[in-house]
Design an enzyme around this catalytic site. Structure first.
Site, PDB file in Angstrom:
ATOM      1  N   CYS A 170       0.807  -1.223   0.000  1.00 14.98           N
ATOM      2  CA  CYS A 170       0.000   0.000   0.000  1.00 14.98           C
ATOM      3  C   CYS A 170       0.838   1.269   0.000  1.00 14.98           C
ATOM      4  O   CYS A 170       0.283   2.376  -0.009  1.00 14.98           O
ATOM      5  CB  CYS A 170      -0.946  -0.018   1.189  1.00 14.98           C
ATOM      6  SG  CYS A 170      -1.988  -1.503   1.204  1.00 14.98           S
ATOM      7  N   HIS A 310      -2.454   8.023   6.121  1.00 14.41           N
ATOM      8  CA  HIS A 310      -2.698   6.681   5.582  1.00 14.41           C
ATOM      9  C   HIS A 310      -4.018   6.146   6.122  1.00 14.41           C
ATOM     10  O   HIS A 310      -4.852   5.660   5.355  1.00 14.41           O
ATOM     11  CB  HIS A 310      -1.546   5.758   5.944  1.00 14.41           C
ATOM     12  CG  HIS A 310      -1.644   4.398   5.351  1.00 14.41           C
ATOM     13  ND1 HIS A 310      -1.701   4.182   3.992  1.00 14.41           N
ATOM     14  CD2 HIS A 310      -1.723   3.165   5.929  1.00 14.41           C
ATOM     15  CE1 HIS A 310      -1.781   2.880   3.741  1.00 14.41           C
ATOM     16  NE2 HIS A 310      -1.812   2.241   4.899  1.00 14.41           N
ATOM     17  N   GLU A 321       0.344   5.471  13.248  1.00 17.16           N
ATOM     18  CA  GLU A 321       0.638   6.630  12.401  1.00 17.16           C
ATOM     19  C   GLU A 321       0.609   7.913  13.228  1.00 17.16           C
ATOM     20  O   GLU A 321       1.445   8.805  13.036  1.00 17.16           O
ATOM     21  CB  GLU A 321      -0.342   6.721  11.242  1.00 17.16           C
ATOM     22  CG  GLU A 321      -0.060   7.897  10.317  1.00 17.16           C
ATOM     23  CD  GLU A 321      -0.977   7.942   9.115  1.00 17.16           C
ATOM     24  OE1 GLU A 321      -0.662   8.698   8.172  1.00 17.16           O
ATOM     25  OE2 GLU A 321      -1.995   7.232   9.099  1.00 17.16           O
ATOM     26  N   LYS A 342      -9.509   7.966   3.048  1.00 15.62           N
ATOM     27  CA  LYS A 342      -9.980   6.594   2.832  1.00 15.62           C
ATOM     28  C   LYS A 342     -11.366   6.384   3.430  1.00 15.62           C
ATOM     29  O   LYS A 342     -12.040   5.406   3.107  1.00 15.62           O
ATOM     30  CB  LYS A 342      -8.994   5.575   3.415  1.00 15.62           C
ATOM     31  CG  LYS A 342      -7.691   5.433   2.643  1.00 15.62           C
ATOM     32  CD  LYS A 342      -6.828   4.324   3.228  1.00 15.62           C
ATOM     33  CE  LYS A 342      -5.501   4.185   2.495  1.00 15.62           C
ATOM     34  NZ  LYS A 342      -4.572   5.297   2.769  1.00 15.62           N
ATOM     35  N   HIS A 347      -9.932   1.758   0.708  1.00 14.95           N
ATOM     36  CA  HIS A 347      -8.480   1.580   0.601  1.00 14.95           C
ATOM     37  C   HIS A 347      -8.140   1.013  -0.775  1.00 14.95           C
ATOM     38  O   HIS A 347      -8.452  -0.138  -1.082  1.00 14.95           O
ATOM     39  CB  HIS A 347      -8.012   0.638   1.701  1.00 14.95           C
ATOM     40  CG  HIS A 347      -6.519   0.594   1.873  1.00 14.95           C
ATOM     41  ND1 HIS A 347      -5.638   1.228   1.019  1.00 14.95           N
ATOM     42  CD2 HIS A 347      -5.746  -0.017   2.815  1.00 14.95           C
ATOM     43  CE1 HIS A 347      -4.411   1.007   1.418  1.00 14.95           C
ATOM     44  NE2 HIS A 347      -4.451   0.267   2.516  1.00 14.95           N
ATOM     45  N   PHE A 407       2.046  -3.461   3.895  1.00 14.52           N
ATOM     46  CA  PHE A 407       2.478  -4.754   4.417  1.00 14.52           C
ATOM     47  C   PHE A 407       3.948  -4.975   4.054  1.00 14.52           C
ATOM     48  O   PHE A 407       4.378  -4.656   2.941  1.00 14.52           O
ATOM     49  CB  PHE A 407       1.631  -5.875   3.825  1.00 14.52           C
ATOM     50  CG  PHE A 407       0.257  -6.010   4.429  1.00 14.52           C
ATOM     51  CD1 PHE A 407      -0.190  -5.177   5.439  1.00 14.52           C
ATOM     52  CD2 PHE A 407      -0.615  -6.996   3.981  1.00 14.52           C
ATOM     53  CE1 PHE A 407      -1.454  -5.317   5.996  1.00 14.52           C
ATOM     54  CE2 PHE A 407      -1.881  -7.145   4.525  1.00 14.52           C
ATOM     55  CZ  PHE A 407      -2.299  -6.306   5.525  1.00 14.52           C
TER      56      PHE A 407
END
Length: 419
Positions: A170, A310, A321, A342, A347, A407
């Site tokens: 991502c 994010h 975050e 998002k 996402h 990831f």
């Protein structure tokens, strides 16, 4: 002297709009692109998650039938977004008689994806099992390979300096900005189209992410399912789409009289080396990416007034975050307003950073921070000033940052400055 990198063109196709003006209007008025999945495979496979955020404008309405047939859905979205950005920058169509504004040998592409041509791969396997090897399409490999999107954009626009494919989950779309900035700063390219795309709303990916308990199961309330920072958040919503941005050296853009939206001031790229899916709870790797963006952009924490976070809406992902922002920026975070877009788009995986960068550039250009929707009870562990209704940004020069984390512990940050 470091070459300045500026943004001259924007393109996007997303769950909340099929063009940049549509996306911006939706993002500043709080429109959700999440809805029930309208495919029979939801019932066929008895999926526990039945919501997603597909693009609002199908690629078949934009591309010709021949073009669409030769591209994976993610490649289709890549080309659509890149063409819009190219035209928005004021360049002629590649096949036009006067399409000589940029030397192809000085023009590059950096286009990311997290998964690549998953629809092509899985459809080909289904064909192999049901109809035999001879019925598998000859273009299967070019369509499924992760670099297929960058290759399609590069061939469509005639970019010959380089064609780069960040594949960092991502963080892929935002890593493309890091690569594009360096291509221009190094002198290798004058113009780079950067971006990212994903089209992975497929029963396999839905089932797999669901098995990880990563997806929201708010099936009865799709538009309220993606809720970053809310105490009732229960996972992200799978989205699809693409974002594209034209980057140019400042001197090249000035020579052709291009309109400039913002400066790509700096970027950062780090790795957690912590866990394959979970972020470092202290946000140390993400903080180092933010600090690298400050170093490469020659700005300080007090210059940053806006963050496009994010913020995926997962119970374990949002707080780290916030910790990273506090670790990198200290108390200056208190003067920054944070948007979690998002909440509207879902996402978009490898395309999310590119779409969010488009929104960050527009926030800088219009001095307006987009919405965060569905935030009803903010998690007390997330001490941030979250924008729930579009908010004016200050006069004068400032910086806005866009964060992406993937990831594998991939961290990428792009920072944009007013011009």
């Amino acid at each position: 002297m470091t070459r300045k990198v500026v943004v001259t063109g924007l393109g996007a196709t997303t769950p909340i709009g099929g063009t940049v003006p549509e996306v911006w209007r939706a993002a500043t008025t709080g429109v959700s692109g999440v809805r029930a999945i309208e495919h029979d495979w939801v019932d066929t496979y008895d999926l526990g998650v039945r919501i997603a955020a597909p693009v609002s404008t199908p690629a078949s309405e934009v591309l010709s039938r021949v073009e669409a047939k030769r591209l994976d859905p993610s490649g289709q979205l890549s080309v659509i977004a890149a063409r819009e950005a190219w035209a928005d920058a004021g360049f002629s169509a590649p096949n036009a008689e006067d399409a000589d504004e940029v030397d192809p040998d000085r023009f590059a592409v950096a286009f990311g994806t997290g998964i690549g041509g998953v629809w092509t791969l899985l459809d080909a396997y289904d064909t192999l099992k049901s109809r035999g090897a001879r019925r598998v399409m000859p273009l299967t490999v070019p369509m499924l390979m992760p670099n297929g999107n960058a290759a399609a954009v590069g061939m469509d626009l005639r970019a010959r300096a380089a064609s780069i494919t960040p594949v960092s989950a991502c963080a892929s779309g935002t890593e493309a900005f890091y690569q594009g900035m360096n291509l221009i700063r190094s002198g290798k390219a004058d113009v780079v189209v950067v971006g990212g795309a994903e089209s992975a709303i497929h029963p396999v990916t839905i089932a797999a992410f669901s098995s990880m308990q990563a997806l929201s199961r708010r099936n009865d309330e799709p538009e309220r399912a993606s809720r970053p920072y809310d105490t009732a958040r229960d996972g992200f919503v799978m989205g699809e789409g693409a974002g594209a941005v034209v980057l140019e050296s400042e001197e090249f853009a000035a020579a052709r009289g291009a309109r400039v939206y913002a400066e790509l001031a700096g970027a950062g790229l780090t790795s957690d080396a912590f866990h394959i899916t979970a972020p470092d709870e202290e946000g140390r790797g993400a903080a180092r990416a933010l600090q690298e963006a400050m170093t490469t952009g020659e700005f300080s924490a007090t210059d940053v007034r806006h963050v496009n976070a994010h913020a995926t809406s997962t119970p374990k992902g949002d707080a780290p975050e916030a910790n990273a922002l506090r670790r990198a920026f200290g108390d200056a975070v208190d003067a920054m307003c944070v948007s979690a877009t998002k909440s509207m788009t879902g996402h978009i995986l490898g395309g999310s950073g590119a779409v969010e960068a488009v929104l960050t550039v527009l926030a800088v250009h219009h001095r307006l921070a987009p919405c965060t929707i569905n935030l009803e009870n903010q998690d007390p562990e997330i001490d941030l000033d979250v924008v729930t209704e579009a908010r004016e940004l200050p006069a004068g020069d400032f910086v806005a940052v866009s964060n992406s984390f993937g990831f594998g512990g991939h961290n990428a940050v792009a920072a944009f400055r007013t011009v």
